[in-house]
Write a protein that holds these residues in place. Sequence first.
Motif, PDB file in Angstrom:
ATOM      1  N   PRO A 197       0.544   7.353  -1.397  1.00 54.72           N
ATOM      2  CA  PRO A 197       1.461   6.543  -0.600  1.00 54.72           C
ATOM      3  C   PRO A 197       2.566   7.395   0.031  1.00 54.72           C
ATOM      4  O   PRO A 197       3.074   8.312  -0.615  1.00 54.72           O
ATOM      5  CB  PRO A 197       2.062   5.566  -1.611  1.00 54.72           C
ATOM      6  CG  PRO A 197       1.508   5.886  -2.930  1.00 54.72           C
ATOM      7  CD  PRO A 197       0.586   7.043  -2.828  1.00 54.72           C
ATOM      8  N   ARG A 206      -2.235  -3.492  -7.339  1.00 53.67           N
ATOM      9  CA  ARG A 206      -0.964  -2.851  -6.960  1.00 53.67           C
ATOM     10  C   ARG A 206      -0.204  -2.439  -8.208  1.00 53.67           C
ATOM     11  O   ARG A 206       0.050  -3.247  -9.089  1.00 53.67           O
ATOM     12  CB  ARG A 206      -0.084  -3.795  -6.140  1.00 53.67           C
ATOM     13  CG  ARG A 206       1.133  -3.077  -5.553  1.00 53.67           C
ATOM     14  CD  ARG A 206       2.177  -4.018  -5.018  1.00 53.67           C
ATOM     15  NE  ARG A 206       2.934  -4.652  -6.090  1.00 53.67           N
ATOM     16  CZ  ARG A 206       3.991  -5.439  -5.907  1.00 53.67           C
ATOM     17  NH1 ARG A 206       4.407  -5.699  -4.673  1.00 53.67           N
ATOM     18  NH2 ARG A 206       4.625  -5.979  -6.921  1.00 53.67           N
ATOM     19  N   VAL A 256       1.622   1.965  -5.456  1.00 51.60           N
ATOM     20  CA  VAL A 256       0.369   2.657  -5.168  1.00 51.60           C
ATOM     21  C   VAL A 256      -0.735   1.600  -5.273  1.00 51.60           C
ATOM     22  O   VAL A 256      -0.627   0.651  -6.050  1.00 51.60           O
ATOM     23  CB  VAL A 256       0.196   3.886  -6.103  1.00 51.60           C
ATOM     24  CG1 VAL A 256       0.180   3.506  -7.543  1.00 51.60           C
ATOM     25  CG2 VAL A 256      -1.033   4.677  -5.749  1.00 51.60           C
ATOM     26  N   ARG A 315       5.583   8.939  -8.244  1.00 51.76           N
ATOM     27  CA  ARG A 315       4.395   8.770  -7.388  1.00 51.76           C
ATOM     28  C   ARG A 315       3.391   9.864  -7.685  1.00 51.76           C
ATOM     29  O   ARG A 315       2.200   9.602  -7.877  1.00 51.76           O
ATOM     30  CB  ARG A 315       4.792   8.830  -5.906  1.00 51.76           C
ATOM     31  CG  ARG A 315       3.577   8.736  -5.005  1.00 51.76           C
ATOM     32  CD  ARG A 315       3.807   9.260  -3.619  1.00 51.76           C
ATOM     33  NE  ARG A 315       3.992  10.710  -3.556  1.00 51.76           N
ATOM     34  CZ  ARG A 315       3.992  11.409  -2.444  1.00 51.76           C
ATOM     35  NH1 ARG A 315       3.844  10.804  -1.283  1.00 51.76           N
ATOM     36  NH2 ARG A 315       4.173  12.717  -2.455  1.00 51.76           N
ATOM     37  N   SER A 337       0.808  -1.232   0.000  1.00 49.16           N
ATOM     38  CA  SER A 337       0.000   0.000   0.000  1.00 49.16           C
ATOM     39  C   SER A 337       0.835   1.274   0.000  1.00 49.16           C
ATOM     40  O   SER A 337       0.318   2.350  -0.281  1.00 49.16           O
ATOM     41  CB  SER A 337      -0.926   0.014   1.231  1.00 49.16           C
ATOM     42  OG  SER A 337      -0.145   0.159   2.396  1.00 49.16           O
ATOM     43  N   GLY A 338       2.127   1.175   0.336  1.00 46.40           N
ATOM     44  CA  GLY A 338       2.944   2.378   0.460  1.00 46.40           C
ATOM     45  C   GLY A 338       2.622   3.143   1.739  1.00 46.40           C
ATOM     46  O   GLY A 338       3.138   4.241   1.967  1.00 46.40           O
ATOM     47  N   ALA A 339       1.762   2.552   2.598  1.00 43.40           N
ATOM     48  CA  ALA A 339       1.362   3.248   3.828  1.00 43.40           C
ATOM     49  C   ALA A 339       2.511   3.266   4.822  1.00 43.40           C
ATOM     50  O   ALA A 339       3.285   2.320   4.925  1.00 43.40           O
ATOM     51  CB  ALA A 339       0.170   2.543   4.462  1.00 43.40           C
TER      52      ALA A 339
END
Length: 398
Positions: free
Chosen positions: A323, A372, A329, A305, A183-185
Amino acid sequence: MKFMPSLQDLAARVSLISESSTLKVFADADRLRREGKDVVDFSAGEPDFPTPDNIKKAAIKALDENFTKYTVASGTPELKQAVCDHHKNLYGTSYVPKECIITVGGKHAIFNLAQVMLDEGDEVIIPVPYWVTFKDVVNYAGGKCVFVDTDEREGFALHASAVERAITPKTKMIILNSPSNPSGALFPRAELEKIFRIAKDRGIWIMADECYERFLYDSQPFSLASLPDAKDTVLVAGSLSKTYAMTGWRIGFVLGPAPVIAALGKLQSHETSNPTSIAQKAAVEALRGPQDSVASMLGEYLKRRDYVVGRLRAIPGVTVHNPQGAFYVYPNVSAAYKKGSTNSLEFAAKLLEEEFVALVPGEAFGTNDHIRISYATSLHELGRGMDRLERFIKGRLS
Ligand SMILES: Cc1ncc(COP(=O)(O)O)c(C=O)c1O
């Protein structure tokens, strides 16, 4: 009677794992490419940049000096010291070489940690969406995955209260990967600290996968291991693969309490022996040499991004969070799922078949509504792929 090998002869534990879905997409895209199709590949979990020259030169020097024999199975003392120093410089930790093992990539570090830490039935808490491998390595070790939801509306934030609710007397470990693949979180530091306290109070281990530690867009790197009294419950799984564009070199590491490292060393001594000798020399240069390549890659990822998120936000029906790290992403594209086949697998398969865009369906990471996209590819390729994705989604919505 003649001996006939059969699939039934395979050890039962092999059925506990499935083929890595990311590698499957990679194989499907490769097949289409060999058939002459113009594939845009958003599936790769690896930097498109070459390994920096200073690192390559260190490997060439190692070859020239015939550093081509076995090393200590757990890695050279020189590289262990370089890993400890590197972690100290970034996070202020105080690891010493007996608290460090060098592994054959980050995946090996995580696999072996599961093998030495988990007994049959031990529960492992894993936030969703998760990197595919976590589930399989836990299952293969006989552990039981307990999945904890994150909040998509808050950019897949993990809440300590959700982790706390998932804890049972059988909980042995919590796996945290921040910034996260897929998720890039970035999990908020305050929540991470709360989770650490909750775990520590209950004697639960934390495996912190720091694979994407340096790829952060708006904040400074943070390691759970830097919290006071973290060293005896946090197991850091690290990797040089992404940070230094060294995916093929296969160098990772674990930092943790000496008895855990000794157990990992015992396992590794019968398994792979040492990671490749010349790659270890290259890794010392990566960690001790100039770090400007990391900053310049990060600068490129940031541009990409922003581009991809901007394009996704302009597509009707798609929702996406920005993200905070890594190079993935994870948009929600469920509005474009066909009735009757409401899943990301169908979406990704059709996208590959009709538009020749390869990406990984969210199903692989535990959520069905998402796909993704890896933006570790050039802006030119991103532009071509986003045009096709947009056309594909609009076609399904009309
Ligand atoms: C979250 C995460 N951890 C660890 C790894 C392991 O990387 P490697 O085995 O290439 O060092 C990866 C690679 O994709 C990853 O995404």
